[in-house]
Design an enzyme around this catalytic site. Structure first.
Site, PDB file in Angstrom:
ATOM      1  N   GLU A  13      15.739   3.767 -36.881  1.00  0.00           N
ATOM      2  CA  GLU A  13      15.389   4.764 -37.877  1.00  0.00           C
ATOM      3  C   GLU A  13      15.687   6.169 -37.340  1.00  0.00           C
ATOM      4  OE1 GLU A  13      15.003   3.681 -40.704  1.00  0.00           O
ATOM      5  OE2 GLU A  13      13.207   2.474 -41.074  1.00  0.00           O
TER       6      GLU A  13
ATOM      7  N   ASN B  79      18.999   6.072 -45.227  1.00  0.00           N
ATOM      8  CA  ASN B  79      18.544   7.181 -44.380  1.00  0.00           C
ATOM      9  C   ASN B  79      19.355   7.277 -43.082  1.00  0.00           C
ATOM     10  OD1 ASN B  79      17.652   5.014 -42.888  1.00  0.00           O
ATOM     11  ND2 ASN B  79      15.479   5.610 -42.866  1.00  0.00           N
TER      12      ASN B  79
ATOM     13  N   ASP C  90      18.695  -7.403 -35.730  1.00  0.00           N
ATOM     14  CA  ASP C  90      17.285  -7.041 -35.844  1.00  0.00           C
ATOM     15  C   ASP C  90      16.474  -8.144 -36.517  1.00  0.00           C
ATOM     16  OD1 ASP C  90      18.439  -6.709 -38.340  1.00  0.00           O
ATOM     17  OD2 ASP C  90      18.217  -4.547 -38.391  1.00  0.00           O
TER      18      ASP C  90
ATOM     19  N   HIS D 129      20.082   4.740 -41.019  1.00  0.00           N
ATOM     20  CA  HIS D 129      19.782   3.803 -39.938  1.00  0.00           C
ATOM     21  C   HIS D 129      20.906   2.776 -39.771  1.00  0.00           C
ATOM     22  CE1 HIS D 129      17.324   0.955 -42.784  1.00  0.00           C
ATOM     23  NE2 HIS D 129      18.435   0.325 -42.479  1.00  0.00           N
TER      24      HIS D 129
HETATM   25  C1  GLP Z   1      18.662  -3.295 -43.563  1.00  0.00           C
HETATM   26  C2  GLP Z   1      19.158  -3.822 -42.206  1.00  0.00           C
HETATM   27  C3  GLP Z   1      20.381  -3.080 -41.770  1.00  0.00           C
HETATM   28  C4  GLP Z   1      21.267  -2.891 -42.971  1.00  0.00           C
HETATM   29  C5  GLP Z   1      20.659  -1.911 -43.908  1.00  0.00           C
HETATM   30  C6  GLP Z   1      21.407  -1.742 -45.227  1.00  0.00           C
HETATM   31  O1  GLP Z   1      17.363  -2.925 -43.579  1.00  0.00           O
HETATM   32  N1  GLP Z   1      18.209  -3.844 -41.144  1.00  0.00           N
HETATM   33  O2  GLP Z   1      21.030  -3.782 -40.723  1.00  0.00           O
HETATM   34  O3  GLP Z   1      22.514  -2.386 -42.575  1.00  0.00           O
HETATM   35  O4  GLP Z   1      19.296  -2.157 -44.076  1.00  0.00           O
HETATM   36  O5  GLP Z   1      21.207  -2.803 -46.095  1.00  0.00           O
HETATM   37  P1  GLP Z   1      22.063  -3.015 -47.400  1.00  0.00           P
HETATM   38  O6  GLP Z   1      23.429  -3.390 -46.953  1.00  0.00           O
HETATM   39  O7  GLP Z   1      21.393  -4.120 -48.149  1.00  0.00           O
HETATM   40  O8  GLP Z   1      22.039  -1.738 -48.137  1.00  0.00           O
END
Ligand code: GLP
Length: 247
Positions: free
Chosen positions: A129, A122, A53, A124
């Site tokens: 989302e 949440n 992304d 995702h």
């Molecule tokens: C981000 C990314 C995701 C990631 C998630 C968790 O926003 N777009 O690909 O898995 O949120 O992030 P973290 O590992 O820092 O908790």
């Protein structure tokens, strides 16, 4: 956890069953990339890489754009050819065209062999989302207030700086990967993890779509696993010394 994921990547690389790696941003998978870099495996240089992304509206050179993050955390440490590392173009004038082109590029590369994933608090995955279509493809997505708050830490805590939308591979795109390895740590992920693993298959928890995937491994620390009601206790699991059991 990171070593297990890195070993999985290296094993598939050495047995020539991995040429396209999918990478996630966020903090959870960073130790995996560090373990890969530390392996010094020369075959890593042959990888083609696709990010999940990208934020919409950040220039590629913005330090928190996923173009920059992937360059900093993956491309350089692993010694990859930047021409073989792809990130959705969130700065494109025509975002729908950029999304379609990204799908095309993944398909033209033969598809993703192994996708590394994190999970949002949440539920995702990527930036899909809650209530994303379970068959969605790469597209523009609006970020929820929760995700923007969670990611504000990367923008000096300033919510105003966090983009409001993104380009993300869809849940259908992620499901197409030959294998997925999801990593989650910490209590903030416990509810989402429980929903993903034990909850119903539902777009309310986008990560639950992985229940449909034939080769999905979920790597958790104790705090992220805390709300799993069917977990073995520590003793029963034989002090958890073995490799992860078939999820
Ligand atoms: C981000 C990314 C995701 C990631 C998630 C968790 O926003 N777009 O690909 O898995 O949120 O992030 P973290 O590992 O820092 O908790």
């Amino acid at each position: 956890m990171a070593r297990w994921a890195a070993d999985r990547v290296l094993h598939r690389l050495r047995t020539r069953s991995l040429s396209v790696l999918g990478v996630a941003t966020g903090s959870s998978p960073l130790p995996v990339y560090r373990a890969l870099a530390a392996s010094g495996e020369p075959a890593l240089a042959s990888l083609r890489v696709f990010a999940l992304d990208e934020y919409v509206g950040l220039p590629h050179h913005h330090p928190q754009s996923y173009h920059c993050v992937v360059d900093r955390e993956v491309t350089r440490p692993l010694g990859l050819d930047p021409a073989r590392v792809h990130v959705p173009d969130g700065a494109a004038d025509d975002l729908d065209a950029a999304a379609a082109e990204y799908e095309h590029l993944i398909a033209a590369s033969g598809g993703i062999d192994l996708q590394v994933l994190g999970i949002g608090a949440n539920g995702h995955v990527g930036f899909n989302e809650p209530f994303s279509s379970l068959r969605s493809r790469t597209r523009v997505e609006t970020l929820t207030a929760r995700t923007r708050r969670d990611n504000a830490r990367f923008f000096g805590g300033d919510l105003q700086q966090v983009p409001t939308s993104c380009l993300t591979q869809g849940l259908g795109t992620i499901l197409d990967a030959d294998e997925v390895v999801l990593i989650a740590t910490g209590a903030a992920k416990a509810h989402a993890v429980a929903q993903m693993v034990e909850g119903p298959l539902s777009s309310a928890c986008p990560a639950s779509v992985l229940q449909l995937h034939p080769r999905a491994t979920v790597l958790l620390d104790d705090r992220a696993a805390a709300q799993l009601t069917r977990r073995d206790d520590h003793e029963q699991a034989g002090a958890a010394t073995g490799p992860p059991r078939n999820p």
